[in-house]
Design a protein around this motif. Structure first.
Motif, PDB file in Angstrom:
ATOM      1  N   THR A   1      16.179 -19.035   8.863  1.00  0.00           N
ATOM      2  CA  THR A   1      16.457 -19.064   7.438  1.00  0.00           C
ATOM      3  C   THR A   1      17.941 -18.857   7.181  1.00  0.00           C
ATOM      4  O   THR A   1      18.578 -17.998   7.791  1.00  0.00           O
ATOM      5  N   VAL A   2      18.489 -19.675   6.282  1.00  0.00           N
ATOM      6  CA  VAL A   2      19.869 -19.529   5.825  1.00  0.00           C
ATOM      7  C   VAL A   2      19.838 -19.103   4.362  1.00  0.00           C
ATOM      8  O   VAL A   2      19.117 -19.691   3.551  1.00  0.00           O
ATOM      9  N   THR A   3      20.624 -18.085   4.033  1.00  0.00           N
ATOM     10  CA  THR A   3      20.682 -17.591   2.656  1.00  0.00           C
ATOM     11  C   THR A   3      22.122 -17.641   2.146  1.00  0.00           C
ATOM     12  O   THR A   3      23.037 -17.164   2.820  1.00  0.00           O
ATOM     13  N   ASN A   4      22.305 -18.235   0.988  1.00  0.00           N
ATOM     14  CA  ASN A   4      23.601 -18.277   0.319  1.00  0.00           C
ATOM     15  C   ASN A   4      23.455 -17.768  -1.109  1.00  0.00           C
ATOM     16  O   ASN A   4      22.357 -17.762  -1.663  1.00  0.00           O
ATOM     17  N   THR A   5      24.567 -17.358  -1.694  1.00  0.00           N
ATOM     18  CA  THR A   5      24.616 -17.032  -3.118  1.00  0.00           C
ATOM     19  C   THR A   5      25.384 -18.128  -3.829  1.00  0.00           C
ATOM     20  O   THR A   5      26.545 -18.407  -3.488  1.00  0.00           O
ATOM     21  N   VAL A   6      24.727 -18.776  -4.788  1.00  0.00           N
ATOM     22  CA  VAL A   6      25.345 -19.878  -5.531  1.00  0.00           C
ATOM     23  C   VAL A   6      26.033 -19.291  -6.765  1.00  0.00           C
ATOM     24  O   VAL A   6      25.404 -18.601  -7.575  1.00  0.00           O
ATOM     25  N   LEU A   7      27.335 -19.591  -6.916  1.00  0.00           N
ATOM     26  CA  LEU A   7      28.134 -19.000  -7.986  1.00  0.00           C
ATOM     27  C   LEU A   7      28.846 -20.062  -8.800  1.00  0.00           C
ATOM     28  O   LEU A   7      29.170 -21.149  -8.306  1.00  0.00           O
ATOM     29  N   ASN A   8      29.099 -19.721 -10.061  1.00  0.00           N
ATOM     30  CA  ASN A   8      30.150 -20.313 -10.872  1.00  0.00           C
ATOM     31  C   ASN A   8      31.091 -19.168 -11.194  1.00  0.00           C
ATOM     32  O   ASN A   8      30.685 -18.195 -11.856  1.00  0.00           O
ATOM     33  N   ASP A   9      32.317 -19.222 -10.723  1.00  0.00           N
ATOM     34  CA  ASP A   9      33.194 -18.055 -10.869  1.00  0.00           C
ATOM     35  C   ASP A   9      34.626 -18.515 -11.025  1.00  0.00           C
ATOM     36  O   ASP A   9      35.130 -19.302 -10.202  1.00  0.00           O
ATOM     37  N   LEU A  10      35.291 -18.067 -12.097  1.00  0.00           N
ATOM     38  CA  LEU A  10      36.728 -18.275 -12.218  1.00  0.00           C
ATOM     39  C   LEU A  10      37.362 -16.936 -12.536  1.00  0.00           C
ATOM     40  O   LEU A  10      36.698 -15.978 -12.933  1.00  0.00           O
ATOM     41  N   GLN A  11      38.668 -16.858 -12.298  1.00  0.00           N
ATOM     42  CA  GLN A  11      39.366 -15.605 -12.533  1.00  0.00           C
ATOM     43  C   GLN A  11      40.739 -15.912 -13.121  1.00  0.00           C
ATOM     44  O   GLN A  11      41.221 -17.038 -13.072  1.00  0.00           O
ATOM     45  N   VAL A  12      41.362 -14.872 -13.658  1.00  0.00           N
ATOM     46  CA  VAL A  12      42.706 -15.000 -14.186  1.00  0.00           C
ATOM     47  C   VAL A  12      43.541 -13.835 -13.681  1.00  0.00           C
ATOM     48  O   VAL A  12      43.047 -12.706 -13.542  1.00  0.00           O
ATOM     49  N   LEU A  13      44.785 -14.115 -13.365  1.00  0.00           N
ATOM     50  CA  LEU A  13      45.749 -13.096 -12.967  1.00  0.00           C
ATOM     51  C   LEU A  13      46.909 -13.113 -13.957  1.00  0.00           C
ATOM     52  O   LEU A  13      47.200 -14.148 -14.569  1.00  0.00           O
TER      53      LEU A  13
ATOM     54  N   SER B   1      17.722 -19.512  -0.555  1.00  0.00           N
ATOM     55  CA  SER B   1      17.235 -19.331   0.813  1.00  0.00           C
ATOM     56  C   SER B   1      16.455 -20.565   1.238  1.00  0.00           C
ATOM     57  O   SER B   1      15.674 -21.111   0.461  1.00  0.00           O
ATOM     58  N   ASN B   2      16.675 -20.993   2.474  1.00  0.00           N
ATOM     59  CA  ASN B   2      16.042 -22.200   2.972  1.00  0.00           C
ATOM     60  C   ASN B   2      15.715 -22.012   4.453  1.00  0.00           C
ATOM     61  O   ASN B   2      16.535 -21.489   5.212  1.00  0.00           O
ATOM     62  N   THR B   3      14.517 -22.429   4.848  1.00  0.00           N
ATOM     63  CA  THR B   3      14.040 -22.214   6.217  1.00  0.00           C
ATOM     64  C   THR B   3      13.709 -23.541   6.878  1.00  0.00           C
ATOM     65  O   THR B   3      13.018 -24.382   6.295  1.00  0.00           O
ATOM     66  N   ALA B   4      14.185 -23.714   8.103  1.00  0.00           N
ATOM     67  CA  ALA B   4      13.812 -24.854   8.936  1.00  0.00           C
ATOM     68  C   ALA B   4      12.908 -24.356  10.052  1.00  0.00           C
ATOM     69  O   ALA B   4      13.065 -23.238  10.552  1.00  0.00           O
ATOM     70  N   SER B   5      11.943 -25.200  10.478  1.00  0.00           N
ATOM     71  CA  SER B   5      10.984 -24.828  11.522  1.00  0.00           C
ATOM     72  C   SER B   5      10.844 -25.967  12.517  1.00  0.00           C
ATOM     73  O   SER B   5      11.113 -27.130  12.207  1.00  0.00           O
ATOM     74  N   ILE B   6      10.402 -25.609  13.732  1.00  0.00           N
ATOM     75  CA  ILE B   6      10.171 -26.609  14.771  1.00  0.00           C
ATOM     76  C   ILE B   6       8.801 -26.392  15.386  1.00  0.00           C
ATOM     77  O   ILE B   6       8.352 -25.250  15.547  1.00  0.00           O
ATOM     78  N   ASN B   7       8.132 -27.495  15.709  1.00  0.00           N
ATOM     79  CA  ASN B   7       6.836 -27.470  16.393  1.00  0.00           C
ATOM     80  C   ASN B   7       6.940 -28.417  17.582  1.00  0.00           C
ATOM     81  O   ASN B   7       7.223 -29.598  17.422  1.00  0.00           O
ATOM     82  N   SER B   8       6.714 -27.878  18.785  1.00  0.00           N
ATOM     83  CA  SER B   8       6.909 -28.668  20.002  1.00  0.00           C
ATOM     84  C   SER B   8       5.737 -29.589  20.315  1.00  0.00           C
ATOM     85  O   SER B   8       5.839 -30.426  21.208  1.00  0.00           O
ATOM     86  N   GLY B   9       4.619 -29.424  19.617  1.00  0.00           N
ATOM     87  CA  GLY B   9       3.432 -30.210  19.940  1.00  0.00           C
ATOM     88  C   GLY B   9       2.676 -29.684  21.137  1.00  0.00           C
ATOM     89  O   GLY B   9       1.736 -30.326  21.615  1.00  0.00           O
ATOM     90  N   ALA B  10       3.073 -28.515  21.632  1.00  0.00           N
ATOM     91  CA  ALA B  10       2.397 -27.866  22.764  1.00  0.00           C
ATOM     92  C   ALA B  10       2.392 -26.366  22.509  1.00  0.00           C
ATOM     93  O   ALA B  10       3.082 -25.866  21.606  1.00  0.00           O
ATOM     94  N   ALA B  11       1.615 -25.632  23.304  1.00  0.00           N
ATOM     95  CA  ALA B  11       1.610 -24.169  23.179  1.00  0.00           C
ATOM     96  C   ALA B  11       3.011 -23.633  23.427  1.00  0.00           C
ATOM     97  O   ALA B  11       3.688 -24.039  24.372  1.00  0.00           O
ATOM     98  N   ASP B  12       3.464 -22.740  22.564  1.00  0.00           N
ATOM     99  CA  ASP B  12       4.803 -22.176  22.656  1.00  0.00           C
ATOM    100  C   ASP B  12       4.686 -20.697  23.012  1.00  0.00           C
ATOM    101  O   ASP B  12       3.996 -19.944  22.327  1.00  0.00           O
TER     102      ASP B  12
END
Length: 265
Positions: free
Chosen positions: A239-251, A219-230
């Motif tokens: 926030t962006v959330t991903n699942t990091v995998l190592n995954d192989l399969q066989v058929l 999970s990673n979050t980016a933020s912004i500050n305008s330098g003035a009252a918001d």
């Protein structure tokens, strides 16, 4: 705009008044064909300020209201919150219907609002030790920022930053030493911006490349500050959330489905 009309009859010298409120600046002399207006110098003038416009007599014998020409008042709001204003007209003679000598109230809500979203090139699952870009998309929804706008992104452990953050008009750090293993504090700044429309103004995307090095939730979050009252801080981070995998399969397959003959290959 102030829109005076002569419904019917004959006037004396006509006066339009507008007591401009605090929380706004008058930026130019009010203007309208046939009108003489004050104030006429010293701009910008902070409210409250009394605007007065006069013009010569007018006559209208028909039942169709006669336009007395619009008056344009240019202003800049300087404080967030509610801003309300009315104008009045005086015909210089007795008015038999004084109830319409005061305009409707024009009310606006003055806002300053920046926002940011963050995305990756691939949603949900991403591969360990594979390269991906992060994109930060800051916008000025409406209003005027401070002198400096700042975007920050605290990239966590388990990630390696492989390129410098870049975006048109932005100055970002870090700018060297790549690859950099997280945690890494990214900071990007740019000059002030203004947006008077209701269409959000892009402040230009910021992008950088990363490689996830540890499996699990990222999970990673980016933020912004305008330098003035918001006026709306709820959209100042994403926030962006991903699942990091190592995954192989066989058929497994066979060259013929269904029935097989005994002793056949």
């Amino acid at each position: 705009s102030l829109i005076p009309t002569l419904v019917v009859g004959t006037t004396g010298t006509i006066t339009v008044s507008d007591n401009f409120p605090a929380g706004a600046q008058l930026t130019a002399t009010p203007t309208g064909s046939g009108w003489m207006c004050t104030p006429s110098s010293g701009f910008p003038i902070a409210g409250p300020v009394a605007i007065s416009c006069t013009r010569a007599t007018a006559t209208n014998s028909s039942l169709t209201p006669l336009s007395l020409n619009d008056i344009t008042v240019n202003f800049r709001p300087t404080a967030t919150g509610g801003l309300s204003n009315q104008a009045t007209i005086n015909p210089g003679v007795t008015d038999n219907v004084p109830s319409n000598n005061t305009s409707n109230t024009v009310s606006n809500t003055v806002i300053n609002d920046v926002a940011i979203t963050k995305s990756t090139s691939q949603a949900d699952n991403i591969g360990q030790n594979r390269p991906y870009p992060y994109t930060l998309s800051p916008v000025l929804t409406m209003g005027t920022t401070g002198a400096t706008i700042t975007v920050t992104d605290n990239v966590p452990a388990g990630v390696t930053i492989t390129s410098a953050p870049t975006g048109s008009g932005w100055i970002c750090s870090p700018s060297s030493g790549f690859p950099l293993a997280g945690p890494v504090a990214i900071s990007c700044t740019r000059a002030s911006a203004g947006n008077a429309t209701t269409t959000p103004l892009s402040l230009n995307n910021i992008s950088f490349d990363f490689t996830p090095t540890t499996t699990g939730i990222l999970s990673n979050t980016a933020s912004i500050n305008s330098g003035a009252a918001d006026t709306n801080a709820t959209n100042n981070s994403h926030t962006v959330t991903n699942t990091v995998l190592n995954d192989l399969q066989v058929l497994k397959t066979v060259n013929q489905s269904g029935f097989l003959g005994i002793g056949s290959t």
